[in-house]
Design an enzyme around this catalytic site. Structure first.
Site, PDB file in Angstrom:
ATOM      1  N   SER B 119      50.783  18.236  27.899  1.00  0.00           N
ATOM      2  CA  SER B 119      51.941  17.409  28.268  1.00  0.00           C
ATOM      3  C   SER B 119      53.227  18.209  28.150  1.00  0.00           C
ATOM      4  O   SER B 119      53.339  19.106  27.307  1.00  0.00           O
ATOM      5  CB  SER B 119      51.999  16.210  27.330  1.00  0.00           C
ATOM      6  OG  SER B 119      53.263  15.591  27.375  1.00  0.00           O
ATOM      7  N   TYR B 143      52.688  13.681  19.103  1.00  0.00           N
ATOM      8  CA  TYR B 143      51.873  13.794  20.321  1.00  0.00           C
ATOM      9  C   TYR B 143      51.964  15.208  20.899  1.00  0.00           C
ATOM     10  O   TYR B 143      50.951  15.851  21.175  1.00  0.00           O
ATOM     11  CB  TYR B 143      52.374  12.759  21.341  1.00  0.00           C
ATOM     12  CG  TYR B 143      51.720  12.825  22.696  1.00  0.00           C
ATOM     13  CD1 TYR B 143      50.424  12.367  22.886  1.00  0.00           C
ATOM     14  CD2 TYR B 143      52.416  13.308  23.792  1.00  0.00           C
ATOM     15  CE1 TYR B 143      49.832  12.409  24.147  1.00  0.00           C
ATOM     16  CE2 TYR B 143      51.833  13.344  25.052  1.00  0.00           C
ATOM     17  CZ  TYR B 143      50.539  12.901  25.224  1.00  0.00           C
ATOM     18  OH  TYR B 143      49.966  12.947  26.459  1.00  0.00           O
ATOM     19  N   LYS B 147      49.043  18.106  21.252  1.00  0.00           N
ATOM     20  CA  LYS B 147      48.736  18.729  22.547  1.00  0.00           C
ATOM     21  C   LYS B 147      48.907  20.252  22.462  1.00  0.00           C
ATOM     22  O   LYS B 147      48.103  21.009  23.012  1.00  0.00           O
ATOM     23  CB  LYS B 147      49.615  18.144  23.649  1.00  0.00           C
ATOM     24  CG  LYS B 147      49.220  16.726  24.053  1.00  0.00           C
ATOM     25  CD  LYS B 147      47.842  16.691  24.707  1.00  0.00           C
ATOM     26  CE  LYS B 147      47.426  15.329  25.187  1.00  0.00           C
ATOM     27  NZ  LYS B 147      46.044  15.313  25.708  1.00  0.00           N
TER      28      LYS B 147
END
Lengths: 318, 318
Positions: B119, B143, B147
Site C-alpha cells: 500500500s 497498517y 505492509k
C-alpha cells in the site's frame, strides 16, 4: 535509573556497561541498577548484575524486563553470516526476539526507553548512492531484512506510546577485541587485531574494498548519547544511521602501519573467500548519517584512532 | 495453471478472478483451476472454486496452499483504520498472515509465484517529495508498518528461492463498488459512488486534499501484468509502487459532474472528521512509479475513466 542491556555479554554490551557505570548517570539521572542479560551468563562487570535471557522466549523476556526497567538496550542478535545460514534462527532471534521485547514493554505499560541496534546491512540493492536518511532500506540478506523489520516495529510501537524507542544502524565495528565471530564482517577486525597480537590473519577481499567503519569506543559513546536524545528531537523516523567513516582495506592497513610500525602488516595473508565476498559485496559504503550527526552522534576522526583505541582499551597483556 | 486468490471475497479479489477466467490464461498458460479463499466463504464467481482460509492460522493456510498451487495472490488484509484501532489484529493478520503464507510456500518447496498487495501507506514521515522507488518506507500507521514488513519478507523469501514474489503498493482504489469499509480512505470512493446511486455521502476533508488514485479495473489489469513480469526483470527489490495518478478532491468532483451531470455532486456533504483526517493527512501523494511503469503497468488516463469504469462495471441496477 534502572538499565537493562540485552546482549550484555557481547563486545559492545560489555563496554557500554563499563562506560555507563564509570559515568554513574544517564540523561542526568543516577544509575541505581545496571543488568547485563544474554543467552548465556555474561562476563561479570564490576557494579553490574548479570542474568540470562533468551529473547526468543517471551517468558524469559518477561523476567528480564520488569516494571522498574527504565532503559533497555537491545543489542542481542544472530549476526549476518549466521542468520544467512540458519534462516529459522535469524527470524526467531532477530525478528521475534525484538517483537517479544516490544510486546513486554507494551504489556507493562511503563513506556521504557529502548535503544535498538540496527545495521548498515539494511541498505542494498539498486538504490543510488549516496545513501542517507531518506534512502530505501533494501537489504540483500536475511540479517538486514530482520533489522529493517525491527526498525519498523520500533517506530510503530513508539508512535503508539508503548516504548520510547530509538534505533541506530551500526557501521561495522572495528577493531573488535576477542575472537573472530560468525559475522561476515569479522575479518575487518581480524586483519588489525591479530597482527597487533602477533598472529596471522586472513583478508578475504582485495585492498580496494570499501566499507563503513566505527570504533567500539565511539559506538558506545553514541549509544549513550542516543539514549539521551529527547524523544521530540527524533522526528517521524526514530531509526537512523550511526555515523561512521568509509575507508578502503588499504587505508586500514596503512593506519595499522602508522600506529604499530612495519611488522604487523606482514602478518596479513591475502586469500580470496568467495562465500564471504558474496555477502559483503552486497553491503554499501557510500552513506551519510546527516540526522545522527545533527543530533550529536560522532564518527572516528581517523582509522589510526580505531587502532589506538584497541591498543588502549583491549589489547591482551603479553 | 492453478491460481489461488487469498482475500478472494474482496472487491479486487472478485474482479481479478472474473478477469482471469475471462482471459483463460496467465503468462501464456491455460488456467485449469482458480480458487477464491477468504476468512468467510467468498461470493461465488462462475468457473471458480471457493474456500475459507484464515491466514493467521498456519493450518488453515496449509489447506489452502497445496503442492499444485502455481500462483498465489495475497490480497487479504485488515485495512488501515481497523489495523490502527485493533493493534493485535493488525499484526496477526497483516504480518503473521503474510508470514504463514510465505512459510507454507517454503515448506512445500515448490517456489510458487506470489503477488502481494502492499500500500502507499508505507510512505510517510519527513522523507522529501517526490517519493519514488528509492524512497525510505516510513509508515506513520500500523497498517503501513505491517505492509512494509511484508515487503521485506517477500524480498527475503524470494531471494532464498522459497517463492517467486512480487509486491505492488496499491494506490487508493476508486471508485470501489459496494459499501463503505473500515479503511480511512473509504470516503474517497463513497463521495463518487453514493451520489451516482442517488445517495448522500460525507466528505471528511477539504476539496484541496490531494491523493493518489487508481481504478479497480486498472488495478486488476496491473495485478495480472504483475504476475507475468519475468522474475529476472524485477531486480533487487521485488516490491514497487503500482502506478496511480494524483488528484485533488475537487478534481474527483469535477470528473463526477463531467460524467454524470450536475445532480450527483449536490449529494456530497462536507463535514470535517478529525479522526479520519489525522490518518489520511499522514499519507503521501507526490509519488512516482517509475519502475512499475517501465515494467508495463499503467495508471488511469483520467478520473473520468474511473467514474465511467464504475458505471460500466459496478453500478447496481436501479
Amino acid at each position: 535509573m534502572n538499565i537493562l542491556i540485552i546482549g550484555g555479554g557481547g563486545v559492545v554490551g560489555q563496554k557500554l556497561a563499563k562506560k555507563l557505570l564509570e559515568r554513574g548517570q544517564l540523561d542526568g539521572k543516577p544509575i541505581d541498577k545496571l543488568t547485563l542479560a544474554d543467552i548465556s551468563d555474561p562476563a561479570p562487570v564490576e557494579g553490574a548484575e548479570t542474568t540470562t535471557c533468551d529473547i526468543s522466549d517471551a517468558a524469559s523476556v518477561a523476567k528480564a524486563i520488569t516494571p522498574e526497567t527504565d532503559v533497555i538496550y537491545l543489542l542481542a542478535a544472530i549476526v549476518s553470516a549466521h542468520a544467512e545460514e540458519d534462516f529459522d534462527a535469524g527470524y526467531r532471534i532477530n525478528l521475534m526476539g525484538t517483537w517479544n521485547v516490544l510486546e513486554r514493554a507494551r504489556e507493562l505499560g511503563t513506556c521504557p526507553k529502548l535503544v535498538f541496534t540496527s545495521s548498515i546491512a539494511v541498505f542494498g540493492g539498486e538504490a543510488p548512492d549516496p545513501l542517507g536518511d531518506w534512502s530505501v532500506l533494501n537489504p540483500q540478506g536475511s540479517y538486514g531484512t530482520q533489522k529493517a523489520m525491527g526498525e519498523l516495529l520500533i517506530n510503530d510501537f513508539s508512535r503508539k506510546g508503548f516504548v520510547d524507542g530509538r534505533g541506530f544502524r551500526l557501521p561495522t565495528i572495528t577493531v573488535r577485541p576477542g575472537k573472530p565471530n560468525r559475522a561476515a564482517s569479522s575479518f575487518m577486525s581480524s586483519i588489525i587485531r591479530e597482527p597487533l597480537n602477533g598472529q596471522e590473519a586472513i583478508c578475504p577481499v582485495g585492498e580496494d574494498f570499501l566499507h563503513y567503519y566505527l570504533s567500539p569506543r565511539k559506538c558506545v559513546e553514541n549509544l549513550i548519547k542516543g539514549a539521551e536524545i529527547p524523544a521530540e528531537d527524533l522526528g517521524q523516523n526514530r531509526c537512523m544511521l550511526m555515523p561512521g567513516r568509509t575507508w578502503a582495506i588499504k587505508d586500514l592497513v596503512a593506519a595499522l602501519e602508522n600506529v604499530a610500525g612495519p611488522e604487523p602488516v606482514k602478518l596479513i595473508k591475502w586469500e580470496s573467500q568467495p562465500d564471504i565476498e558474496a555477502i559483503v559485496k552486497g553491503w554499501r559504503w557510500d552513506m551519510h548519517a546527516d540526522k545522527a550527526l545533527k543530533l550529536g552522534l560522532e564518527a572516528d576522526a581517523s582509522f589510526e584512532d580505531n587502532v589506538r583505541a584497541y591498543l588502549e582499551d583491549d589489547k591482551p597483556a603479553a
